[in-house]
Design an enzyme around this catalytic site. Structure first.
Site, PDB file in Angstrom:
ATOM      1  CB  ALA A  55      -0.927  -0.004   1.212  1.00  0.00           C
ATOM      2  CD  GLU A 107       6.014  -0.012  -1.699  1.00  0.00           C
ATOM      3  OE1 GLU A 107       5.028  -0.680  -1.325  1.00  0.00           O
ATOM      4  OE2 GLU A 107       7.015   0.185  -0.980  1.00  0.00           O
ATOM      5  CB  CYS A 145      -5.761  -5.531   1.730  1.00  0.00           C
ATOM      6  SG  CYS A 145      -6.304  -6.370   3.211  1.00  0.00           S
ATOM      7  CB  VAL A 146      -3.481  -1.462   5.467  1.00  0.00           C
ATOM      8  CG1 VAL A 146      -2.329  -1.340   6.463  1.00  0.00           C
ATOM      9  CG2 VAL A 146      -3.115  -0.781   4.156  1.00  0.00           C
ATOM     10  CB  ILE A 147      -4.648  -6.698   7.990  1.00  0.00           C
ATOM     11  CG1 ILE A 147      -5.430  -6.967   6.698  1.00  0.00           C
ATOM     12  CG2 ILE A 147      -5.304  -7.410   9.178  1.00  0.00           C
ATOM     13  CD1 ILE A 147      -5.435  -8.420   6.262  1.00  0.00           C
ATOM     14  CB  THR A 206       2.085  -4.248  10.086  1.00  0.00           C
ATOM     15  OG1 THR A 206       3.202  -3.372  10.218  1.00  0.00           O
ATOM     16  CG2 THR A 206       0.848  -3.437   9.811  1.00  0.00           C
ATOM     17  CG  HIS A 230       4.892  -0.269   9.628  1.00  0.00           C
ATOM     18  ND1 HIS A 230       4.677  -1.615   9.464  1.00  0.00           N
ATOM     19  CD2 HIS A 230       5.453   0.141   8.474  1.00  0.00           C
ATOM     20  CE1 HIS A 230       5.093  -1.988   8.275  1.00  0.00           C
ATOM     21  NE2 HIS A 230       5.555  -0.948   7.647  1.00  0.00           N
TER      22      HIS A 230
HETATM   23  N1  INI Z   1       1.479  -3.255   2.966  1.00  0.00           N
HETATM   24  C1  INI Z   1       0.158  -3.457   2.741  1.00  0.00           C
HETATM   25  O1  INI Z   1      -0.316  -3.208   1.629  1.00  0.00           O
HETATM   26  N2  INI Z   1      -0.640  -3.951   3.726  1.00  0.00           N
HETATM   27  C2  INI Z   1      -0.163  -4.234   4.965  1.00  0.00           C
HETATM   28  O2  INI Z   1      -0.969  -4.694   5.835  1.00  0.00           O
HETATM   29  C3  INI Z   1       1.206  -4.034   5.212  1.00  0.00           C
HETATM   30  N3  INI Z   1       1.769  -4.380   6.483  1.00  0.00           N
HETATM   31  O3  INI Z   1       1.070  -5.035   7.274  1.00  0.00           O
HETATM   32  O4  INI Z   1       2.910  -4.072   6.781  1.00  0.00           O
HETATM   33  C4  INI Z   1       2.028  -3.521   4.189  1.00  0.00           C
HETATM   34  N4  INI Z   1       3.347  -3.308   4.374  1.00  0.00           N
HETATM   35  C5  INI Z   1       4.262  -3.114   3.288  1.00  0.00           C
HETATM   36  C6  INI Z   1       4.342  -1.671   2.815  1.00  0.00           C
HETATM   37  O5  INI Z   1       3.187  -1.286   2.128  1.00  0.00           O
HETATM   38  C7  INI Z   1       5.526  -1.495   1.856  1.00  0.00           C
HETATM   39  O6  INI Z   1       5.355  -2.318   0.732  1.00  0.00           O
HETATM   40  C8  INI Z   1       6.868  -1.829   2.520  1.00  0.00           C
HETATM   41  O7  INI Z   1       7.010  -1.089   3.713  1.00  0.00           O
HETATM   42  C9  INI Z   1       8.028  -1.469   1.568  1.00  0.00           C
HETATM   43  O8  INI Z   1       8.038  -0.091   1.259  1.00  0.00           O
END
Ligand code: INI
Length: 157
Positions: A59, A61, A83-85, A89, A91
């Site tokens: 997300a 990016e 989708c961010v759960i 995580t 963060h």
């Molecule tokens: N990216 C997501 O799309 N959803 C998530 O739930 C998530 N978690 O849980 O960390 C997540 N992390 C990755 C982030 O989006 C980047 O791709 C990564 O930090 C590299 O820049």
């Protein structure tokens, strides 16, 4: 004097759309993509050759891909799917907030609709429910909003 109402209709056969979809939580995101594509085709009657799909890692990016797509000037609307759960995580807030902020920034700085179909949920179960099961499909809703906004903006301009 009659009131002038401007409302978008859904068919958008001439419109060009790009969908940015995250690979993180791909089980959910691919369902969102299916919903979005189905709505663009059936509700919007958008031909496949007017649809571009861009996959990004997560997300975080999504906004930079949206920025380049908007800058290209080739699209009438963009659709962001992710989708961010919270449970997966530490963060969560950073990922969810930065993504939402970036989406708003792109839509306002380029003046093109960017439909936000990024799920932010506490659990995987809630995400699955919003990706084509009992709570609808947020990808489909985002596509529907993009279709409507393309026609609204056309009517305003
Ligand atoms: N990216 C997501 O799309 N959803 C998530 O739930 C998530 N978690 O849980 O960390 C997540 N992390 C990755 C982030 O989006 C980047 O791709 C990564 O930090 C590299 O820049």
């Amino acid at each position: 004097m009659a009131i002038k109402f401007i409302e978008g209709i859904k068919p958008c056969r001439e419109g060009r759309f790009a969908v940015v979809v995250s690979r993180f939580n791909s089980f959910v995101c691919e369902r969102l993509l299916e919903g979005a594509l189905d709505t663009l085709r059936r509700e919007g009657e958008v031909p496949d050759e007017h649809i571009t799909v861009v996959r990004v890692p997560g997300a975080i990016e999504i906004p930079v891909a949206l920025e380049h797509l908007a800058k290209s000037g080739k699209y009438d609307a963009l659709i962001a799917l992710g989708c961010v759960i919270r449970g997966s995580t530490y963060h969560f807030e950073v990922v969810a907030n930065e993504c939402a902020k970036g989406i708003t920034q792109v839509t306002l700085s380029h003046g093109i609709p960017v439909a936000n179909g990024v799920l932010t949920t506490d659990t995987l179960e809630q995400a699955v429910q919003r990706a084509g099961s009992k709570a609808g499909n947020k990808g489909s809703e985002a596509a529907s909003s993009a279709l409507e906004m393309v026609n609204v903006i056309k009517a305003i301009d």
